[in-house]
Design a protein around this motif. Structure first.
Motif, PDB file in Angstrom:
ATOM      1  N   ALA A  10       1.486  -1.811  -0.334  1.00 38.46           N
ATOM      2  CA  ALA A  10       0.148   0.357   0.309  1.00 38.46           C
ATOM      3  C   ALA A  10       0.119   1.530  -0.085  1.00 38.46           C
ATOM      4  CB  ALA A  10      -0.894   0.017   1.186  1.00 38.46           C
ATOM      5  N   ALA A  11       1.578   0.704   1.064  1.00 38.84           N
ATOM      6  CA  ALA A  11       2.887   2.624   0.686  1.00 38.84           C
ATOM      7  C   ALA A  11       3.310   2.576  -0.485  1.00 38.84           C
ATOM      8  CB  ALA A  11       4.184   1.434   1.447  1.00 38.84           C
ATOM      9  N   MET A  12       3.362   1.644  -1.444  1.00 39.31           N
ATOM     10  CA  MET A  12       4.084   1.940  -3.008  1.00 39.31           C
ATOM     11  C   MET A  12       3.275   2.426  -3.305  1.00 39.31           C
ATOM     12  SD  MET A  12       6.704   1.645  -4.614  1.00 39.31           S
ATOM     13  CE  MET A  12       8.050   0.036  -4.011  1.00 39.31           C
ATOM     14  N   ARG A  13       2.207   2.041  -3.442  1.00 39.87           N
ATOM     15  CA  ARG A  13       1.119   2.524  -4.587  1.00 39.87           C
ATOM     16  C   ARG A  13       0.924   4.302  -4.335  1.00 39.87           C
ATOM     17  NH1 ARG A  13      -1.869  -2.422  -3.905  1.00 39.87           N
ATOM     18  NH2 ARG A  13      -2.363  -3.555  -5.800  1.00 39.87           N
ATOM     19  N   VAL A  14       1.177   4.305  -2.494  1.00 45.68           N
ATOM     20  CA  VAL A  14       0.743   5.847  -2.581  1.00 45.68           C
ATOM     21  C   VAL A  14       1.609   6.891  -2.920  1.00 45.68           C
ATOM     22  CG1 VAL A  14       0.563   7.324  -0.214  1.00 45.68           C
ATOM     23  CG2 VAL A  14      -0.499   5.427  -0.117  1.00 45.68           C
ATOM     24  N   ALA A  15       3.128   5.729  -2.675  1.00 44.64           N
ATOM     25  CA  ALA A  15       3.966   6.821  -3.412  1.00 44.64           C
ATOM     26  C   ALA A  15       4.401   7.122  -4.681  1.00 44.64           C
ATOM     27  CB  ALA A  15       5.720   6.078  -2.956  1.00 44.64           C
ATOM     28  N   ALA A 105      22.615   6.405   4.861  1.00 46.53           N
ATOM     29  CA  ALA A 105      22.838   5.425   6.479  1.00 46.53           C
ATOM     30  C   ALA A 105      21.640   4.105   6.441  1.00 46.53           C
ATOM     31  CB  ALA A 105      21.959   6.965   7.089  1.00 46.53           C
ATOM     32  N   ALA A 106      21.049   3.166   6.100  1.00 47.72           N
ATOM     33  CA  ALA A 106      20.761   2.933   6.244  1.00 47.72           C
ATOM     34  C   ALA A 106      21.360   1.632   6.178  1.00 47.72           C
ATOM     35  CB  ALA A 106      19.213   2.299   5.628  1.00 47.72           C
ATOM     36  N   LEU A 107      22.117   1.475   4.893  1.00 55.56           N
ATOM     37  CA  LEU A 107      23.141   0.795   4.747  1.00 55.56           C
ATOM     38  C   LEU A 107      24.256   0.961   5.472  1.00 55.56           C
ATOM     39  CD1 LEU A 107      23.455   1.008   0.732  1.00 55.56           C
ATOM     40  CD2 LEU A 107      22.542  -0.958   1.869  1.00 55.56           C
ATOM     41  N   VAL A 281      14.662   3.857  -8.079  1.00 53.15           N
ATOM     42  CA  VAL A 281      15.747   4.032  -7.072  1.00 53.15           C
ATOM     43  C   VAL A 281      13.902   4.055  -6.393  1.00 53.15           C
ATOM     44  CG1 VAL A 281      16.742   4.600  -6.091  1.00 53.15           C
ATOM     45  CG2 VAL A 281      16.857   5.303  -8.673  1.00 53.15           C
ATOM     46  N   PHE A 282      13.532   2.517  -5.929  1.00 49.84           N
ATOM     47  CA  PHE A 282      12.404   2.793  -4.949  1.00 49.84           C
ATOM     48  C   PHE A 282      13.367   2.825  -3.885  1.00 49.84           C
ATOM     49  CE2 PHE A 282      13.138  -1.350  -6.508  1.00 49.84           C
ATOM     50  CZ  PHE A 282      12.968  -2.205  -4.932  1.00 49.84           C
ATOM     51  N   VAL A 283      14.812   2.418  -3.820  1.00 55.72           N
ATOM     52  CA  VAL A 283      15.030   1.720  -2.825  1.00 55.72           C
ATOM     53  C   VAL A 283      15.869   2.832  -1.529  1.00 55.72           C
ATOM     54  CG1 VAL A 283      17.237   0.386  -1.673  1.00 55.72           C
ATOM     55  CG2 VAL A 283      16.610  -0.713  -3.378  1.00 55.72           C
ATOM     56  N   ALA A 284      15.584   4.048  -2.076  1.00 56.66           N
ATOM     57  CA  ALA A 284      16.183   4.900  -1.180  1.00 56.66           C
ATOM     58  C   ALA A 284      14.748   5.668  -0.712  1.00 56.66           C
ATOM     59  CB  ALA A 284      16.610   6.537  -2.261  1.00 56.66           C
ATOM     60  N   GLY A 285      13.432   5.147  -0.992  1.00 58.83           N
ATOM     61  CA  GLY A 285      12.329   5.077   0.172  1.00 58.83           C
ATOM     62  C   GLY A 285      12.620   4.156   1.522  1.00 58.83           C
ATOM     63  N   THR A 286      13.218   4.452   2.192  1.00 62.03           N
ATOM     64  CA  THR A 286      14.130   3.526   2.784  1.00 62.03           C
ATOM     65  C   THR A 286      12.520   2.965   3.968  1.00 62.03           C
ATOM     66  OG1 THR A 286      13.970   5.308   4.159  1.00 62.03           O
ATOM     67  CG2 THR A 286      16.755   4.512   3.081  1.00 62.03           C
ATOM     68  N   PHE A 287      11.324   3.912   4.396  1.00 62.09           N
ATOM     69  CA  PHE A 287       9.973   3.638   4.790  1.00 62.09           C
ATOM     70  C   PHE A 287       9.198   2.698   4.160  1.00 62.09           C
ATOM     71  CE2 PHE A 287       9.196   6.779   2.330  1.00 62.09           C
ATOM     72  CZ  PHE A 287       7.901   6.436   1.292  1.00 62.09           C
ATOM     73  N   LEU A 288      10.098   2.002   2.379  1.00 60.48           N
ATOM     74  CA  LEU A 288       8.987   1.022   2.009  1.00 60.48           C
ATOM     75  C   LEU A 288       8.981  -0.352   2.545  1.00 60.48           C
ATOM     76  CD1 LEU A 288       9.098   2.943  -1.776  1.00 60.48           C
ATOM     77  CD2 LEU A 288       7.406   2.255  -0.101  1.00 60.48           C
ATOM     78  N   PRO A 289       8.172  -0.856   2.711  1.00 58.29           N
ATOM     79  CA  PRO A 289       8.348  -2.867   2.379  1.00 58.29           C
ATOM     80  C   PRO A 289       9.516  -3.575   1.626  1.00 58.29           C
ATOM     81  CG  PRO A 289       5.927  -2.522   2.947  1.00 58.29           C
ATOM     82  CD  PRO A 289       6.413  -0.943   2.518  1.00 58.29           C
ATOM     83  N   GLU A 290       8.991  -2.543   0.394  1.00 62.69           N
ATOM     84  CA  GLU A 290       9.975  -3.032  -0.468  1.00 62.69           C
ATOM     85  C   GLU A 290      11.362  -2.338  -0.578  1.00 62.69           C
ATOM     86  OE1 GLU A 290       5.969  -2.964  -2.486  1.00 62.69           O
ATOM     87  OE2 GLU A 290       6.949  -1.838  -0.601  1.00 62.69           O
TER      88      GLU A 290
END
Length: 306
Positions: A10-15, A105-107, A281-290
């Motif tokens: 759901a977060a991916m769809r919203v983003a 930072a997450a990495l 680059v969805f990975v940069a959306g660090t809040f996303l489950p994906e």
């Protein structure tokens, strides 16, 4: 075992909906608008690491081969820190953003990595020749100082540059990275793959005219098929293991598929992870489950040497 999702969160769809509304794709659909955005971003300069990044990481600024570079390491860890060189995206024309810093930072925190982030010179002031010369020297210094080969990675243009750098190091008889981590890498500045057109309609952020313009600025007169600007046309023999992440709504995905297929024919250990309906680059959306799933997959690949 970390499984890939079968459908977008759901977060991916919203983003994705938010990105489609914010005008990035429109700006890249017109060269004049792309230049206006480039001028505005250049005037603003590189983004500073956000407060949350500074809270979790130590950030030491230095100069590496004439380039400003941040060395980002986790504040709280009992593990031995390992080196990572990260090259940010931005179409070779735009500076580092807060989203890049959050991913870096997450990495660093999740993997006990010390991440060196060089701010390479952007086009049209910088080009591939300048970047590869300086970054090859930076890679040598990291190997010398740490006694080990780093992970080398990046997103979008930075991912393409990371692959070009790995090929450059190999072709010049120099020690290469231990692993390549490529987040939606831009592998062919000409974007001539006929399969791109179908994905272009789905991509909420990227558009061909502005990207091709930026790619030619980066090439600075080189043939767009030169592997140092479009590493998709390189020889992939004797590369280290490679992990690639891309979304099915990312117009760079078709070239990622070509790279993975061609590299495997050369015996390279390549994993391409495709995330359903994920944007560029969805990975940069660090809040996303994906993004969290992708980061776990990368950590497992690096830790197992695969």
């Amino acid at each position: 075992m970390t499984a890939l999702p079968s459908k977008p969160s759901a977060a991916m769809r919203v983003a994705s909906a938010v990105l489609r509304r914010n005008g990035v794709k429109r700006a890249l659909s017109d060269v004049t608008l792309t230049e206006q955005v480039r001028a505005r971003n250049r005037a603003a300069g590189p983004a500073a690491p956000p407060r949350a990044v500074r809270a979790s990481c130590e950030i030491e600024w230095t100069t590496a081969e004439g380039l400003p570079a941040a060395v980002v390491s986790p504040k709280r860890t009992t593990s031995v820190l390992r080196p990572f060189i990260y090259l940010h995206g931005g179409g070779y024309i735009n500076p580092i953003t807060p989203h890049h810093w959050r991913l870096i930072a997450a990495l660093a925190v999740e993997n006990a990595w010390t991440v060196t982030v060089p701010l390479y010179r952007l086009a049209p002031d910088g080009d591939a020749t300048d970047a590869l010369t300086r970054l090859a020297a930076l890679h040598r210094s990291v190997v010398r100082d740490t006694g080990t080969a780093p992970v080398l990675g990046g997103d979008s243009a930075g991912g393409g540059l990371a692959l070009a750098l790995a090929l450059h190091l190999r072709d010049h008889g120099q020690s290469g990275p231990r692993h390549l981590a490529l987040f939606a890498p831009w592998l062919d500045i000409s974007l001539g793959n006929p399969d791109i057109a179908a994905v272009d309609r789905l991509d909420p952020t990227l558009s061909l005219p502005g990207l091709r313009h930026a790619g030619l600025l980066w090439a600075n007169g080189r043939d767009p098929r030169d592997p140092e600007v479009s590493p998709l046309y390189g020889d992939f023999g004797n590369l280290c293991p490679v992990t690639v992440f891309a979304g099915t709504h990312d117009l760079l995905l078709p070239d990622c598929r070509v790279f993975a297929r061609e590299a495997r024919t050369k015996g390279v250990d390549v994993e391409l992870y495709e995330f359903p309906e994920a944007f560029h680059v969805f990975v940069a959306g660090t809040f996303l489950p994906e993004s969290r799933t992708a980061r776990r997959l990368l950590a497992r690949r690096v830790d197992t040497g695969g």
